[in-house]
Design a protein around this motif. Structure first.
Motif, PDB file in Angstrom:
ATOM      1  N   HIS A 132     -16.926 -29.595 -20.358  1.00 31.61           N
ATOM      2  CA  HIS A 132     -15.610 -29.875 -19.877  1.00 31.61           C
ATOM      3  C   HIS A 132     -15.459 -31.245 -19.748  1.00 31.61           C
ATOM      4  N   LEU A 135     -10.694 -30.949 -15.376  1.00 35.97           N
ATOM      5  CA  LEU A 135     -10.323 -29.709 -14.276  1.00 35.97           C
ATOM      6  C   LEU A 135      -9.167 -29.728 -13.706  1.00 35.97           C
ATOM      7  N   ILE A 136      -8.920 -28.513 -13.173  1.00 33.23           N
ATOM      8  CA  ILE A 136      -7.567 -28.279 -12.251  1.00 33.23           C
ATOM      9  C   ILE A 136      -7.931 -28.299 -10.848  1.00 33.23           C
ATOM     10  N   ASP A 151      -9.714 -25.818  -8.306  1.00 31.05           N
ATOM     11  CA  ASP A 151      -9.484 -24.312  -8.735  1.00 31.05           C
ATOM     12  C   ASP A 151     -10.584 -23.463  -8.807  1.00 31.05           C
ATOM     13  N   ASP A 152     -11.788 -24.103  -9.661  1.00 30.09           N
ATOM     14  CA  ASP A 152     -12.961 -23.517 -10.016  1.00 30.09           C
ATOM     15  C   ASP A 152     -13.679 -23.229  -8.798  1.00 30.09           C
ATOM     16  N   LEU A 177      -3.969 -32.168 -12.908  1.00 26.60           N
ATOM     17  CA  LEU A 177      -5.004 -32.087 -14.284  1.00 26.60           C
ATOM     18  C   LEU A 177      -5.897 -33.201 -13.904  1.00 26.60           C
ATOM     19  N   SER A 207      -1.288 -24.195 -15.320  1.00 27.82           N
ATOM     20  CA  SER A 207      -2.375 -24.444 -15.005  1.00 27.82           C
ATOM     21  C   SER A 207      -3.635 -23.837 -15.751  1.00 27.82           C
ATOM     22  N   ASP A 211      -6.514 -25.721 -18.262  1.00 29.79           N
ATOM     23  CA  ASP A 211      -7.712 -25.652 -17.730  1.00 29.79           C
ATOM     24  C   ASP A 211      -8.662 -25.433 -18.965  1.00 29.79           C
ATOM     25  N   TYR A 212      -7.968 -24.819 -19.912  1.00 30.87           N
ATOM     26  CA  TYR A 212      -8.862 -24.257 -21.189  1.00 30.87           C
ATOM     27  C   TYR A 212      -8.345 -25.324 -22.530  1.00 30.87           C
TER      28      TYR A 212
END
Length: 896
Positions: A132, A135-136, A151-152, A177, A207, A211-212
């Motif tokens: 990665h 991230l969000i 968020d993770d 983001l 979102s 993220d992906y």
């Protein structure tokens, strides 16, 4: 000798030699290095190999290859507790403690090394690639300070540090983001984009997509190229193509579809059918290495989520010139197949063509025609028996595929309906009827035919492969299937698709079939793309690829290019072949990665919307089937595909133990059993859109669970033993009778059952307070005398006030804990039981002991209060289980 060549020679010597037999002096001798300059070059080579971890230097200055040193490369998965795992094919996963992960994030490819003194323990020594770069995050108030929270959940403890906080205007609830600047602790990030407020319509889905790394917008140069393409087919483009505009051809898609990349036509003949599958010739417009091609390669696939589509190609192409819209001439590549009555393909042709679709058909309308609906049959009477002939041809193809061993898994997909604001209004299981199966059979036949041809000419291509399931997964399924009464035998040579197909067929109609179908599907490996033709296990085909969807899948577009280059144009340039062989390897790998990302985004959006849907239905009751049982509870799936967790700590009526060998939870007092495949009635207890989780509770019914033949007998208190004989002196009933005689019996006016009993006391005889206090003191003393083990319940089950009145005991325990804490290292690294069973880490006794001491200290320090309210302590069976293990057995968890 060049430095790289010298490195390879050194590496070859160490790999081939005896472990630990090479030091720098022996390397000099073996490589015949005598000059000072040679020695300098050798040291540079060795240092370079050490830096890349191709070799490792021991304490005795001897060298080991990475393999000899036990270095392992793999992709790390990190659970919510911060514990890392690396899956090794055919072997148990490697475990990595949180403090040994370094700066690795979930999904990173890492190099790990074992601890010599701790077998089974590993540490990350190098991060090879980061999974990665973004991230969000969501801004929230922390006291009076505005902070950004990832968020993770796995990153929330690590946290983030924003390097450009003043460049954007944000408020609490703003989603952003974040680009990772440095993989430090905390992560150093910069705000790259403000997504919007979390409560704004569509921000939740956007979102997840971002993220992906699924970006809805296209770069300007891509849009410029797309807009420059013609919106109709000029006559010059028709040269060299077969004219199929007079052949009755239709597209058949969903009601909401807007991009049509496949069309079908059929003609019944004496020995079968002539089936034509026409696919949009996207490669004519998206040329190699153009801006459109590079963006399509980056995306890999179109992504279909609840309320939108993120296309691989701009809509002006996917819905325009590349779409087989009705009554418009479009360029196509055609697979023409002569299908015999037994479903086999006797002959085929591949050629470029152009068509003019007669009608844009939907699955619903075709199903109505096949069901002889008068209105639909009248509306499309001009197409004659086209749909009946297509259906007959598809049935023959399907029958042949089934006879060859193709597995027909019943995978239930959800159809989620949302309103204009994105709020889910209905969730139902999608139904597949004849029209859907018809198109699927025709597309599979076309894909198989093209794969046979490309593999036959041995030219570069991308294939769709599906490998056989791993033996360990089938062995585990065999065990569970036997418990459910449907024996599944795994032979020494593995299993064939036909065996699995016949096994599932033998289970059809039984209550266990849905669960067996689902569990067996989970045993299958993921299909992926590869430059080699390795066959497709699920379809029981030796040759298979994806050819029929070039608008939404990049591998299909590559197959079209290879067909044009090597079949239609007859390219024989060996340099071009070599270059394409290298390219398709890379294209297959990146396409597989992007397919996984797209699929995960679709699942995450679906899970979130299901949780949002159920959050408005708290208290609803429904019937479902248990699909999985763990030591922390069991999962139940409803008929509409929604799945929720019944947590064992909410099952208040009994103490449930997890029987791992039989995959079931067993009540120690009532004997109730919850196992995979059992029907159960549930009540929706809670749902969280943010975490995409749904919690169920069990509604007791006569059919809720089975009973064991006999429950385990009660254990007696160790204090009530005859000191001479070592036997129990009196039963519980006798001790209660003696106590009541001394203190008086319960008052008749006090409630026997119901809320009054729960609120008065947590003991079985809750109506009599002196007895309850006596029981509390007795348990406290029993715990102090019991041998230490990792079985102490959480504080919501045993209140910290239980032992507060026992000052002498508390002081003794405080002194003992203080001494023990000074000797025990602190490690907060217990794995998340949702992902990895706690029994796997039973050997980590030091952590378990630390946790027990910490709980004891917290209980002794807590202020005394009456905490025996409803839910804090379980009435039934509590005294019995506390005498056994203090509340937690090795195979289960205390209810509550």
């Amino acid at each position: 000798m060049e430095l790289e060549e010298l490195k390879q020679n050194v590496l070859d010597l160490i790999r081939k030699g005896k472990k630990g037999s090479y030091d720098i002096k022996r390397l000099e001798e073996e490589l015949h290095m005598q000059k000072a300059a040679d020695f300098v070059r050798l040291n540079k080579a060795v240092s370079g190999l050490e830096a890349s971890y191709d070799i490792v230097r021991t304490g005795q200055n001897r060298f080991l290859s990475a393999e000899q040193a036990g270095l392992i490369q793999g992709r790390v998965s990190i659970n919510k507790r911060g514990m890392g795992f690396i899956d090794i094919p055919g072997a148990p996963s490697l475990r990595i403690e949180a403090e040994d992960l370094g700066y690795a994030l979930d999904g990173d490819t890492v190099l790990v090394q074992p601890f010599p003194a701790e077998p089974g323990e590993y540490r990350v020594i190098r991060i090879l690639t980061h999974a990665h770069d973004h991230l969000i995050g969501t801004f929230a108030m922390n006291g009076r300070q505005l902070v950004c929270v990832p968020d993770d959940e796995k990153l929330q403890e690590r946290g983030v540090k924003i390097v450009n906080p003043n460049e954007y205007s944000v408020v609490a609830g703003t989603k952003v983001l974040l680009k990772i600047v440095s993989y430090s602790d905390p992560l150093s990030v910069s705000i790259a984009r403000v997504i919007g407020h979390k409560d704004d319509p569509g921000v939740d889905i956007l979102s997840i997509l971002l993220d992906y790394d699924i970006i809805p917008e296209f770069p300007q140069e891509v849009m410029d190229q797309a807009e420059a393409l013609p919106q109709s087919v000029p006559d010059s483009d028709l040269a060299g193509r077969t004219d199929l505009t007079n052949v009755p051809t239709v597209t058949i898609d969903g009601d909401d579809s807007k991009d049509f990349d496949d069309a079908v036509s059929v003609e019944a003949v004496a020995d079968g059918w002539n089936l034509k599958v026409d696919i949009a010739d996207v490669s004519h417009y998206v040329t190699a290495d153009s801006p459109l091609d590079l963006e399509a390669r980056k995306r890999g696939t179109s992504t279909y989520v609840t309320d939108r589509v993120v296309p691989m190609l701009p809509h002006i192409l996917s819905n325009g010139i590349c779409s087989l819209n009705p009554h418009e001439i479009r360029l196509t590549l055609t697979v023409e197949m002569h299908v015999l009555n037994d479903g086999s393909i006797a002959d085929y042709k591949l050629y470029p063509s152009y068509i003019q679709s007669f009608e844009r058909m939907t699955y619903n309308n075709v199903n109505r025609i096949l069901e002889n609906d008068p209105e639909m049959c009248s509306r499309y009477a001009h197409l004659g028996s086209l749909f009946q002939d297509l259906n007959a041809c598809a049935h023959a193809i399907r029958a042949r595929r089934v006879a060859d061993g193709a597995i027909d898994f019943e995978s239930r997909e959800a159809k989620i309906t949302v309103d204009p604001t994105g709020r889910p209004t209905d969730v139902q299981a999608a139904v597949q009827k004849e029209a859907e199966k018809l198109i699927e059979d025709c597309m599979i036949a076309a894909n198989q035919t093209v794969a046979r041809h490309m593999n036959g000419i041995q030219m570069p291509c991308i294939y769709r492969i599906h490998e056989a399931p791993q033996e360990r997964r089938l062995t585990e399924f065999s065990r569970v299937a036997g418990l459910l009464g449907h024996k599944f035998v795994v032979g020494r040579s593995g299993v064939k698709p036909l065996f699995i197909q016949q096994y599932l067929k033998s289970c059809e109609g039984t209550p266990e079939y849905p669960v067996l179908n689902m569990l067996l599907l989970r045993c299958m490996q993921k299909a992926r793309y590869d430059a080699q033709c390795l066959g497709h296990f699920g379809l029981a085909l030796d040759e298979y690829l994806h050819f029929t969807s070039p608008i939404r899948r990049y591998p299909d577009l590559i197959v079209h290019r290879m067909l044009r280059k090597y079949v239609f144009e007859g390219c024989a340039d060996t340099n071009q072949v070599d270059m394409d062989e290298r390219n398709v390897v890379q294209f297959a790998m990146t396409s597989s990665e992007r397919e996984v990302a797209s699929t995960n985004a679709e699942w995450d959006c679906e899970d979130m919307k299901k949780a949002e849907y159920m959050s408005e239905r708290i208290g609803m009751c429904a019937d479902g089937i248990i699909t999985s049982v763990t030591n922390f509870g069991f999962y139940v799936q409803l008929p509409n595909t929604i799945e929720g967790l019944v947590r064992v700590n909410t099952m208040n009526e009994d103490f449930y133990e997890f029987d791992d060998s039989r995959m079931q939870l067993v009540g120690s007092r009532t004997g109730r059993v919850y196992r995979v495949g059992d029907p159960v009635r549930i009540k929706v207890m809670g749902a969280s859109k943010e975490s995409s989780t749904i919690d169920f509770g069990v509604v007791p019914t006569a059919k809720t669970a089975a009973k064991r033949p006999a429950a385990k007998p009660e254990r007696r208190d160790p204090k009530e033993r005859d000191p001479k004989k070592g036997r129990h002196e009196k039963s519980w009933a006798e001790r209660k009778q003696r106590f009541d005689a001394k203190h008086g019996t319960r008052q008749a006016s006090e409630p026997e059952t119901g809320e009054g009993t729960e609120k008065r006391s947590s003991s079985r005889y809750s109506g009599h307070k002196p007895y309850a206090k006596h029981e509390d003191r007795k348990r406290s003393f029993s715990r102090s005398a019991a041998p230490h083990r990792d079985s102490r319940p959480d504080q919501d089950e045993y209140s910290s006030s239980r032992c507060a009145g026992k000052k002498s005991y508390a002081k003794h325990e405080d002194r003992k804990r203080s001494f023990e804490r000074s000797a025990a290292p602190h490690r907060d690294s217990r794995p998340d039981q949702d992902e990895h069973s706690s029994s796997r880490y039973a050997g980590k006794k030091s952590y378990a002991k630390h946790e027990d001491r910490k709980r004891s200290f917290e209980r002794s320090a807590a202020p005394h209060k009456d905490s025996r309210s409803s839910g804090s302590y379980r009435k039934a069976g509590a005294s019995r289980s506390s005498g056994k293990t203090g509340g937690r057995s090795s195979g289960g968890r205390r209810r509550g």
